[in-house]
Design an enzyme around this catalytic site. Structure first.
Site, PDB file in Angstrom:
ATOM      1  N   GLU A  44       0.873  -1.171   0.000  1.00  0.00           N
ATOM      2  CA  GLU A  44       0.000   0.000   0.000  1.00  0.00           C
ATOM      3  C   GLU A  44       0.907   1.216   0.000  1.00  0.00           C
ATOM      4  O   GLU A  44       1.701   1.416   0.932  1.00  0.00           O
ATOM      5  CB  GLU A  44      -0.934   0.060   1.207  1.00  0.00           C
ATOM      6  CG  GLU A  44      -1.888   1.250   1.069  1.00  0.00           C
ATOM      7  CD  GLU A  44      -2.659   1.616   2.329  1.00  0.00           C
ATOM      8  OE1 GLU A  44      -3.420   2.604   2.250  1.00  0.00           O
ATOM      9  OE2 GLU A  44      -2.486   0.970   3.366  1.00  0.00           O
TER      10      GLU A  44
ATOM     11  N   ASP B  95       5.212   4.679   3.397  1.00  0.00           N
ATOM     12  CA  ASP B  95       4.960   6.104   3.563  1.00  0.00           C
ATOM     13  C   ASP B  95       6.230   6.726   4.137  1.00  0.00           C
ATOM     14  O   ASP B  95       7.062   6.025   4.720  1.00  0.00           O
ATOM     15  CB  ASP B  95       3.776   6.365   4.507  1.00  0.00           C
ATOM     16  CG  ASP B  95       3.085   7.701   4.226  1.00  0.00           C
ATOM     17  OD1 ASP B  95       3.758   8.745   4.310  1.00  0.00           O
ATOM     18  OD2 ASP B  95       1.875   7.706   3.918  1.00  0.00           O
TER      19      ASP B  95
ATOM     20  N   ASP C   2      -2.348  12.147  -1.986  1.00  0.00           N
ATOM     21  CA  ASP C   2      -2.385  13.565  -2.333  1.00  0.00           C
ATOM     22  C   ASP C   2      -2.561  13.664  -3.848  1.00  0.00           C
ATOM     23  O   ASP C   2      -1.732  13.149  -4.602  1.00  0.00           O
ATOM     24  CB  ASP C   2      -1.069  14.228  -1.914  1.00  0.00           C
ATOM     25  CG  ASP C   2      -1.079  15.736  -2.110  1.00  0.00           C
ATOM     26  OD1 ASP C   2      -1.854  16.228  -2.954  1.00  0.00           O
ATOM     27  OD2 ASP C   2      -0.288  16.418  -1.432  1.00  0.00           O
TER      28      ASP C   2
ATOM     29  N   ASP D  57     -11.053  10.205  -3.580  1.00  0.00           N
ATOM     30  CA  ASP D  57     -12.214  11.091  -3.612  1.00  0.00           C
ATOM     31  C   ASP D  57     -12.028  12.174  -4.653  1.00  0.00           C
ATOM     32  O   ASP D  57     -12.959  12.928  -4.930  1.00  0.00           O
ATOM     33  CB  ASP D  57     -12.406  11.743  -2.239  1.00  0.00           C
ATOM     34  CG  ASP D  57     -11.298  12.738  -1.937  1.00  0.00           C
ATOM     35  OD1 ASP D  57     -10.119  12.315  -1.956  1.00  0.00           O
ATOM     36  OD2 ASP D  57     -11.583  13.927  -1.708  1.00  0.00           O
TER      37      ASP D  57
END
Length: 217
Positions: A45, A70, A119, A155
């Site tokens: 991920e 990350d 982002d 989104d």
């Protein structure tokens, strides 16, 4: 930097399921065997944030190995701590810059990639930083096994449209596409995992976009 961030950075140094920067390079080409001590499929991920998706996928699929990637250690702290507290053994977190993926994963080593609410980098000048820009797509094609999937949940309508455009331009294999995931045929148990940010978006009545694609052999 706030006290909480400093504390979390100090804590992840002690977490057995967090590898930071160069520490992860020793596993390149042998993540499943050397880190997880098995030969199970490897799933990443990217921009995992607090790691909700990584940890939930690991619980759902104990026969796969998961790595949350990350650079922000104070976010990774949450997912790593949850995994340790819940005894989830098939997940680790890798704190690196995602543009350096090729330093950590060998060609054809990864079975699947998830990108959840990254982002969107909407400014045209920041296109290269979008996680579905051509330079990142080339990285994914290199490290994925033939037929390996990339999943994008976002989104952001602009990032969704941009990614769909790149899939078409590059002749990639499109397996799923929807601008309204939870009213679509794709909303299964896996895609219904909700991150901290997704829950906020849904409260604001934002639509959730989803794309699933792979690279030609």
């Amino acid at each position: 930097m706030g006290k909480d961030k400093l504390r979390r950075f100090a804590e992840i140094d002690t977490f057995s399921n967090v590898l930071q920067l160069d520490a992860g390079k020793v596993f390149k080409g042998n993540w499943s065997k050397k880190q997880f001590k098995n030969n199970h499929p490897l799933v990443l991920e990217l921009a995992c944030g607090k790691g909700e998706y990584t940890v939930n996928l690991a619980v759902m699929f104990p026969d796969k190995n998961f790595i949350g990637v990350d650079y922000k250690g104070n976010r990774i702290w949450r997912g790593a701590r949850t995994a340790l507290e819940d005894g989830v053994q098939n997940v680790v977190f890798l704190r690196i810059q995602i543009e350096n993926l090729l330093d950590y994963f060998e060609a054809g080593e990864v079975d699947e990639i998830w990108i959840t609410f990254p982002d969107p980098q909407p400014q045209l000048s920041r296109e290269k930083k979008r996680l579905t820009s051509p330079r990142f797509l080339e990285m994914y094609q290199h490290i994925l096994k033939p037929g390996g999937y990339v999943n994008l949940k976002t989104d952001n309508d602009g990032l969704h449209a941009y990614t769909a455009e790149k899939i078409t331009e590059r002749g990639l294999n499109l397996h799923a596409k929807t601008e309204d995931l939870y009213r679509s045929e794709y909303a299964d148990e896996v895609l219904s995992i909700k991150t901290y940010y997704e829950k906020k978006y849904l409260k604001d009545n934002k639509n959730i976009n989803y794309l699933k694609f792979s690279f030609p052999h």
